[in-house]
Scaffold this active site. Sequence first.
Site, PDB file in Angstrom:
ATOM      1  N   GLU A 117      13.139   9.571  18.400  1.00 55.45           N
ATOM      2  CA  GLU A 117      13.613   8.223  18.140  1.00 55.45           C
ATOM      3  C   GLU A 117      13.956   7.545  19.452  1.00 55.45           C
ATOM      4  O   GLU A 117      14.177   8.183  20.471  1.00 55.45           O
ATOM      5  CB  GLU A 117      14.823   8.221  17.199  1.00 55.45           C
ATOM      6  CG  GLU A 117      15.790   9.368  17.366  1.00 55.45           C
ATOM      7  CD  GLU A 117      16.564   9.309  18.667  1.00 55.45           C
ATOM      8  OE1 GLU A 117      16.886   8.187  19.106  1.00 55.45           O
ATOM      9  OE2 GLU A 117      16.842  10.364  19.254  1.00 55.45           O
TER      10      GLU A 117
ATOM     11  N   GLU B 229      14.574  11.101  21.950  1.00 53.00           N
ATOM     12  CA  GLU B 229      13.133  11.017  22.207  1.00 53.00           C
ATOM     13  C   GLU B 229      12.361  12.224  21.680  1.00 53.00           C
ATOM     14  O   GLU B 229      11.156  12.309  21.903  1.00 53.00           O
ATOM     15  CB  GLU B 229      12.835  10.860  23.709  1.00 53.00           C
ATOM     16  CG  GLU B 229      13.498   9.686  24.366  1.00 53.00           C
ATOM     17  CD  GLU B 229      13.207   9.632  25.856  1.00 53.00           C
ATOM     18  OE1 GLU B 229      12.401  10.470  26.340  1.00 53.00           O
ATOM     19  OE2 GLU B 229      13.786   8.771  26.534  1.00 53.00           O
TER      20      GLU B 229
END
Length: 1013
Positions: free
Chosen positions: A837, A980
């Site tokens: 994300e 991430e």
Amino acid sequence: MTAPGQHETDGRDSGSIDLGAVREQQSPAPAAPAPGAPSGVNGRRPLHLGPPVPEQSGAVRPLSDRGAAPVQAPGQQGPAPTPPQGTPVPQGTPAQGTPVQPSVPAQATQEPQFPQAPQASQAPQPVAQEPNEQQAPAQAEAQAEAQAQPEAPAEVPVQHGTPPHATPVREQGPPTIGPEYLDVAHQEGEALPGPQLGEFPAQLDAWAAGNTQPAPAEAAPAETVGREAEATVSGQVPDASEQQQAAAQEATPAEGTPVAAAEQTAEAPGTAEAPEAPTAPEATESAEPAEAPEAAEETPAAEEPSQNGPIAVSSSGEAVPQGVPAQETPAEDTPAEGTPAEGAPAEGVPAEGGEAEQSAAPSINQDGPAAEAAPSSDGEDGAPAAAETGTEAARPEAETPAAEPQADAAPGTADGEADTDAAQAADEAPQDGPVGEPAPGFAEAEREAVHRLMRERRDIRNGFRTDPIPHEVLLRVLEAAHTAPSVGHSQPWDFVVIRSEETRRTMHEMAQRQREAYAKSLPKARAKQFKELKTEAILDTPVNIVVTADPTRGGRHTLGRHTQPQMAPYSSALAVENLWLAARAEGLGVGWVSFFDEREMVRALELPEHLEVVAYLCVGYVDEFPPEPELMQAGWSKRRPLSWVVHEESYGRRVLPGAEPHDLLSETLDAIRPLDAKALGEAWERQKRMTKPAGALGMLEIISAQLCGLSRKCPPPIPEPAAVAVFAGDHGVHAQGVTPWPQEVTSQMVANFLGGGAVCNAFANQVGAEVCVVDVGVATELPATPGLLPRKVRYGTSDMTTGPALTRDEVARAIEVGVETARDLVAAGNKALLTGEMGIANTTASAALISVCTGADPAEVTGRGTGINDETHARKVEVVRRALDLHKPDPADPIGLLSAVGGLEHAAMVGLILGGASLRTPVILDGVSAGAAALVARALAPEALAACIAGHRSAEPGHVAALTKLGLRPLVDLDLRLGEGTGALLALPMVQSAARTMHEVATFDAAGVTEKS
């Protein structure tokens, strides 16, 4: 001149002008007379109803009452002008085999006259009915005279050789669904599961439930009155009651006069046709055949007046008053020699149900007296046109299916007599729906052959033979390609056939260079898998075919390319498909090679520069056709089920024909199942027998057993290749000052991911995973970039401290984005999914979600995120507390929870977890945001945790609380707090290693190692 080939005569498409429907109007061959059947003087029936009597009533009559002008066939003279009343009528040539009517009065020997067409103020009545108030006196007098005729026998001789006909009913079979949509195998390289884990969805009962059962053939309903009669009754007359027999006697010709079954037509209420001319006794005595029916067609019958003559009886049994001018009868109904035998339709006459719509003779109601004639208009081809509805003529006999007998009168009649008032009303009412039956499809065997051809078409790369391809075989294949449809019938394709070994070698070298360049662009795991694939057979096949598209063909104003100029290569792609299918039918394999630089190929083949290369095809005979696509067999990709790709009315409303629309989230939840107990037990047994002490691998042993239960196999598939999905979205709560980083960093980091410069890119390159970036809610518009999936639900969320962050509908859409992403990645061949994300201020929303799901105080689960100071951290905790106090979200309502305080990337990760679980694919979780999403997914489907593996433990306090609630033990604990998907990427090799041990570590008995005592 050389006759046109099939490739020149076939291939009509929507862009062409098909002249096949323009038929020269010809006079069909005369129909066969029934043995002993009476015939008119010229053996012909009138084209219209009623003579063209000048209008004298002063009222405007509709065109249907006046009758349409007869259609003149090419080469025929037009009909002679209608003489005024009182002009003598010359006798015509008698037809062969016309019987004598002994009981017909002498006046009947004259040319029979037809009643005047009903005026607008008159209501047509059946002959046997009593005249009503609206009936003209002359008409009532004609009926009385008709009833005064000698009684005819109750039984009417009929011809039994021709089967009766009725309006055909087209049966519809169940939809043909290819077996590739119903695969249930669970091995690598096989079809994807649908709603059920590990298997495709079973065929829906609703596919067959929606089929229409064949409707029984019955008489035309009253609503269809006003059209021509729907069916011609041939064969035998059904039994009737005494009342019906008495009515039939009144409308039957004199005793001894047989009635041909081919002349009898069943009529709907209120629908009637012009009566046929009766046969004169003198004419029936001639035994000479009608030697020149064509000449008879060109000589129209004149009109002859009658001075107070009696009523003549037509061959159909209808009373015809004398003194009314007659009209000529169409030649197509004239019996003549050479007519086919009984049971076979004559040339030019509809063979099946089509003759019902071509009849222009008066019909005898099987259950009652004949109906009075109504206006109609026939063309020379015998296909009547609808009088008032403007509908087209019926299809020719070749397109009309076989009909069923129609014995009963139309609905709305009493004892076979039509309700005249209702019939007139129905005449004026517009018709609904198309006229006639649709064009027939293929027979069942042919249809199955076509579908089998499409199912078994394969992109072949292995197993080609060097056998030469015969010229006639290759010509058939190219002709099939040339019949493909094209936009505006532009036919933009050309086919360059290459046989030269030198040219093929040049093409092979060009393809190899492009193959190597592509391999370098792949993630490590994909590149390893790609190197094992054979991608072309240029040198292995005797013939290569280059299919091109000419975007200039057809000129500047080519139909269909004004707004979509790219239609030229699309049309050429259809030619490629036709070629492929035709080659498969010939036993030829085809392989599509796309590893080319297009401009380099154009120059190497010396093609015109303006051409576009659509396909380079390798064609040749093969040893066998694989049962599944080669890429699917190699595990490169999987087949998507049909239910994933069919939408109705709007994108996202998924529904198969005949089924109810299904909700994507509900379908996904229904497909989630627990771990397979049998495979799980086999995994534990194998762990005990492996050459290591039991439990020596710690968490890896648990993960390996989990992978076995998830895949229902022992040993399990190695989760390689893998992909990390990075969902990006912005948050309205950023306005509360919960982070010092500006919001535009989200879009900037998305660009960094796509450019390969982020930490997740470096980790992914190391472990050989693919990075998939999904814009689910970035606050700014992102440019289209390779690798970016634009799935934006909205431009960021709202501020959770002032109102709901999202609507429930937006939450559902974001979850569906995650489910779709999981499906896409798994269908592409990935065997593991990783969560990632990106969104500035998303840890604030994560803390709120975790606090609600775990019941912990916001201060316990709110961390420092991007490294904020104490003041900002305190503000962040207060923001979370205010949001929860405002909404008071219910943890039992996960959709409402996400709507109140969640983020778009959180909802998308929920969908990714649920989608992976439904596809029985392991999902490796990242940090605190992934933990919050897993808590919501657990609330929606507790068994979804069976697919989850905790990649690492974040430094965020909320992540620890989330993992504890989930009962998951992380593989890595390095105090990471980046997001991430970085922690999940680091854990991926461990998960892969756990699966590989089940494949490669020997057991004690296999290795010959003595176990402990």
